[in-house]
Write an enzyme that holds these catalytic residues in place. Structure first.
Site, PDB file in Angstrom:
ATOM      1  N   SER A  15      42.213  60.170  -2.805  1.00 51.49           N
ATOM      2  CA  SER A  15      40.883  59.810  -1.958  1.00 51.49           C
ATOM      3  C   SER A  15      39.690  60.159  -2.758  1.00 51.49           C
ATOM      4  CB  SER A  15      40.830  60.793  -0.841  1.00 51.49           C
ATOM      5  OG  SER A  15      39.822  60.702  -0.084  1.00 51.49           O
ATOM      6  N   ASP A  55      39.865  51.560   5.249  1.00 49.28           N
ATOM      7  CA  ASP A  55      39.248  51.680   6.828  1.00 49.28           C
ATOM      8  C   ASP A  55      39.377  50.428   7.646  1.00 49.28           C
ATOM      9  OD1 ASP A  55      39.212  54.459   6.493  1.00 49.28           O
ATOM     10  OD2 ASP A  55      36.907  54.709   6.012  1.00 49.28           O
ATOM     11  N   SER A 109      29.523  57.073   6.497  1.00 47.55           N
ATOM     12  CA  SER A 109      29.646  57.475   5.110  1.00 47.55           C
ATOM     13  C   SER A 109      28.329  57.892   4.426  1.00 47.55           C
ATOM     14  CB  SER A 109      30.256  56.219   4.377  1.00 47.55           C
ATOM     15  OG  SER A 109      31.580  55.976   4.839  1.00 47.55           O
TER      16      SER A 109
END
Length: 419
Positions: A143, A296, A22
């Site tokens: 998202s 996640d 990320s």
């Protein structure tokens, strides 16, 4: 390809986790927008970051990001403000993942983006230009990568960017991570209200930057320790995992996994090097958790709880259906092979009340081109000695050395052919 996994005799290891995917992918976009030459250090070596590096190196006319959803979203925004016309595409699954919300938002700012195939989906033809718009209203339950993609180009817009998020805002930690990294590269961006973010016009700075280790990858080692049990004598050392490079006040949203795992009997000790994980004598018998901020980690916690016999209700999982696979459906399907009946509600909730079903003999877990399915189910071999993982190579998307690290920790891996 298929891997048969065999549990180790003890669980004591020091594991060098991959760098945060990320952070790496955001840092690469910010570095590119700065026009600098100082590439961020300790970049992730996963597939998602490799395709990002390749796309930003020389700006090819045709960009194939394969299965990297983050790259698709971030690059769509980046290419919209970068001179030139380029086509961006991906795998068959990527071409089924919606991107209309981001494209519509960029078009509101003045971006020139065309759909080459199906309306609302990649591949895209993008002609970069100087976007004149500066205000966007966007649903907060989309998202966070759409939101981050827009925020990161904010400073290079002539009038900056004002973003108004409506309704419930999911994955807020990922938005805050983006803002924190933007600050690190010299941008002025901040929340001006609970639902509004303002990005001042300006430019990014070419600054030295080092990527920290990945808290998402750490979750699988927490899971292993949580599932560990041993009938060995007292001469065997107590299980302990050390994970260098993790920070106690990380802006990575998945760092909250440490707090949730504390309720499952895993103690996190922060050291000068990273974290040291040990087991405690207390463990919850039920887990009710809103995972809006940590979607996640859903696979990790669903598999862990089932195998430990801990009932649960996990909410806030609305983004799971548009990930690398429909993760809600995949979890339900694969857990039945292990004898657990998990149910979904409203396409955003997963529950397990303890219901069981006959388990498959020598179960082979399908991974659906999803790295997190492979990594979350692999620790099941600590409970089911005959567990097999199909297409294990999918871990390269975020954690290429996952299987090597399992072997470092004493797991035995036998390669076979999927039947």
């Amino acid at each position: 390809m298929q891997y048969l996994l065999t549990r180790p005799d003890s669980l004591n290891a020091t594991i060098q986790l991959p760098a945060s995917k990320s952070i790496s992918n955001r840092a690469l976009i910010l570095h590119a927008l700065s026009g600098g030459t100082t590439l961020p250090a300790n970049l992730s070596d996963c597939d998602d970051t490799r395709v990002m590096v390749r796309a930003l190196d020389g700006h090819p006319q045709h960009i194939d990001i394969m299965a990297a959803g983050t790259a698709m979203r971030f690059l769509t925004a980046y290419l919209s403000v970068t001179p030139g016309t380029r086509v961006i595409t991906g795998t068959e699954r990527m071409q089924q993942r919606p991107i209309r919300i981001l494209v519509d938002a960029l078009r509101t700012l003045g971006a020139q983006i065309d759909y080459i195939g199906n309306e609302g989906f990649p591949p895209l033809r993008i002609t970069g230009s100087r976007l004149q718009g500066h205000e966007i209203e966007l649903a907060g339950n989309v998202s966070s990568q759409y939101i981050s993609a827009l925020l990161m180009i904010g400073p290079v817009l002539p009038r900056g960017l004002e973003l108004h998020l409506t309704g419930d805002i999911i994955s807020r930690p990922y938005i805050n991570l983006t803002l924190q990294l933007m600050h690190s590269f010299g941008a002025n961006a901040q929340w001006t209200a609970p639902d509004r973010i303002k990005v001042e016009p300006g430019s990014y700075q070419d600054v030295p930057f080092t990527v920290e280790s990945d808290w998402s990858a750490a979750s699988y080692w927490y899971e292993m320790l949580a599932l560990w049990s041993s009938d060995a004598d007292d001469s065997v050392a107590a299980p302990c995992i050390e994970l260098p490079g993790l920070l106690p006040h990380s802006h990575q949203g998945d760092s909250r996994g440490a707090e949730v795992f504390a309720r499952l009997g895993i103690h996190t000790e922060y050291t000068a090097q990273g974290v040291r994980l040990t087991r405690t004598s207390t463990c919850a018998d039920r887990l009710d958790e809103d995972m809006t901020d940590i979607p996640d980690l859903a696979q990790t916690f669903v598999v862990t709880c089932c195998l430990k016999g801990i009932t649960f209700r996990f909410t806030g999982l609305q983004t799971l259906k548009i990930k690398e696979t429909d993760r809600i459906c995949a979890l339900i399907t694969e857990l039945r092979k292990l004898g657990y009946v998990v149910r979904s509600e409203q396409d955003s909730i997963l529950t397990w009340d303890g219901e069981r079903c006959p388990a498959s003999d020598a179960p082979a877990i399908d991974t659906y081109e999803d790295h997190r399915m492979a990594m979350a189910f692999a620790p099941a071999c600590l409970v089911r000695p005959d567990i097999r993982i199909n297409n294990p190579q999918v871990v390269s998307k975020s954690y290429p050395n996952y299987w090597k690290d399992l072997q470092v920790a004493g797991f035995r891996i036998t390669e076979g052919t999927e039947s």
